[in-house]
Design an enzyme around this catalytic site. Structure first.
Site, mmCIF file in Angstrom:
data_model
loop_
_atom_site.group_PDB
_atom_site.id
_atom_site.type_symbol
_atom_site.label_atom_id
_atom_site.label_comp_id
_atom_site.label_asym_id
_atom_site.label_seq_id
_atom_site.Cartn_x
_atom_site.Cartn_y
_atom_site.Cartn_z
ATOM 1 N N ARG A 63 0.722 -1.192 -0.245
ATOM 2 C CA ARG A 63 -0.190 0.414 0.098
ATOM 3 C C ARG A 63 1.072 0.831 0.072
ATOM 4 O O ARG A 63 1.649 1.402 1.152
ATOM 5 C CB ARG A 63 -0.859 0.589 1.018
ATOM 6 C CG ARG A 63 -1.758 -1.246 0.810
ATOM 7 C CD ARG A 63 -2.757 -0.851 -0.560
ATOM 8 N NE ARG A 63 -4.392 -1.882 -0.134
ATOM 9 C CZ ARG A 63 -4.729 -1.719 -1.291
ATOM 10 N NH1 ARG A 63 -4.717 -0.979 -1.735
ATOM 11 N NH2 ARG A 63 -6.300 -2.261 -0.827
ATOM 12 N N ALA A 75 -10.382 -6.317 -1.833
ATOM 13 C CA ALA A 75 -11.935 -5.311 -1.842
ATOM 14 C C ALA A 75 -11.238 -4.645 -2.841
ATOM 15 O O ALA A 75 -10.032 -5.393 -3.858
ATOM 16 C CB ALA A 75 -11.079 -4.325 -0.823
ATOM 17 N N GLU A 91 -14.300 -8.184 -7.471
ATOM 18 C CA GLU A 91 -12.891 -8.260 -6.641
ATOM 19 C C GLU A 91 -12.452 -9.488 -5.962
ATOM 20 O O GLU A 91 -11.813 -9.957 -5.767
ATOM 21 C CB GLU A 91 -13.245 -7.196 -5.136
ATOM 22 C CG GLU A 91 -13.462 -5.753 -6.205
ATOM 23 C CD GLU A 91 -12.146 -5.492 -6.806
ATOM 24 O OE1 GLU A 91 -10.982 -5.434 -6.309
ATOM 25 O OE2 GLU A 91 -12.021 -4.373 -7.652
ATOM 26 N N GLU A 95 -9.055 -10.968 -7.114
ATOM 27 C CA GLU A 95 -8.250 -11.228 -6.084
ATOM 28 C C GLU A 95 -7.621 -12.619 -5.447
ATOM 29 O O GLU A 95 -6.443 -12.709 -4.731
ATOM 30 C CB GLU A 95 -8.342 -10.078 -4.913
ATOM 31 C CG GLU A 95 -8.615 -8.479 -5.518
ATOM 32 C CD GLU A 95 -8.361 -7.906 -4.505
ATOM 33 O OE1 GLU A 95 -8.633 -7.960 -2.937
ATOM 34 O OE2 GLU A 95 -8.225 -6.571 -4.886
ATOM 35 N N GLU A 142 -0.404 -11.015 -1.936
ATOM 36 C CA GLU A 142 -0.313 -12.866 -2.265
ATOM 37 C C GLU A 142 -1.970 -13.034 -1.103
ATOM 38 O O GLU A 142 -2.023 -12.207 -0.941
ATOM 39 C CB GLU A 142 0.946 -12.917 -0.852
ATOM 40 C CG GLU A 142 1.980 -12.583 -2.372
ATOM 41 C CD GLU A 142 3.109 -13.292 -1.772
ATOM 42 O OE1 GLU A 142 3.313 -13.368 0.472
ATOM 43 O OE2 GLU A 142 4.272 -13.094 -1.992
#
Length: 177
Positions: A63, A75, A91, A95, A142
């Protein structure tokens, strides 16, 4: 008591790909005026995907604003006008590779109401099946599974600093004891 503030003017300082920033002059309930700095954001979704073994699916990703890898629930950002449920389904699959038989809305979260209009829609996903992940081309992450009880302990110990993840982990724990 009247608590409503009414915008008198809006001056956009920046319009970007994800956020817009503006300074408003607002009329206060007592008749005075004040400046309000506002970040406009299209909103987002966060999904707590719970496996049959009471594990939650998490992702670790860098981030940029914090300069660190953060462990959080799947998210993503809403496209303007996008249905939050469809975004949550997208999402989760992108992901983690998971799809869910059921999605339950667990409400919405205002992450920074003092200056940002972002709303994050929260979902519980159950009845999971797994396929391949398909992250965005600029997204590196990951996926991992963490038992629900361990995730709760991690929230309470301050090991999961992401607000949407904290709220959703605790809501799921309360609803699926």
């Amino acid at each position: 008591m009247n608590l409503i503030e009414k915008p008198l003017s809006q001056d956009y300082k920046y319009k970007g790909k994800i956020v817009n920033m503006r300074v408003d002059e607002a009329l206060l309930p007592n008749g005075a005026t004040a400046l309000r700095e506002v970040v406009e954001h299209p909103g987002g979704v966060c999904v707590a995907a719970l496996t049959d073994r009471r594990e939650l699916l998490f992702v670790r990703q860098f981030r940029y604003p914090y300069g660190e890898v953060v462990c959080e629930l799947p998210a993503g950002k809403l496209e303007r006008g996008e249905d939050p449920l469809l975004a949550g389904m997208r999402e989760l699959q992108e992901e983690t590779g998971a799809t869910a038989a059921t999605f339950t809305s667990l409400g919405k979260l205002y992450p920074t109401p003092g200056y940002c209009g972002e709303i994050i829609h929260l979902y519980l996903a159950e009845g999971l099946t797994f396929g391949e992940c398909n992250p965005d081309e600029d997204e590196f992450l990951e996926a991992e599974r963490i038992p629900l009880d361990e995730a709760v302990k991690s929230v309470l110990n301050g090991e999961l600093p992401d607000a949407k993840t904290q709220v959703l982990v605790l809501k799921v724990a309360a609803l699926r004891p």
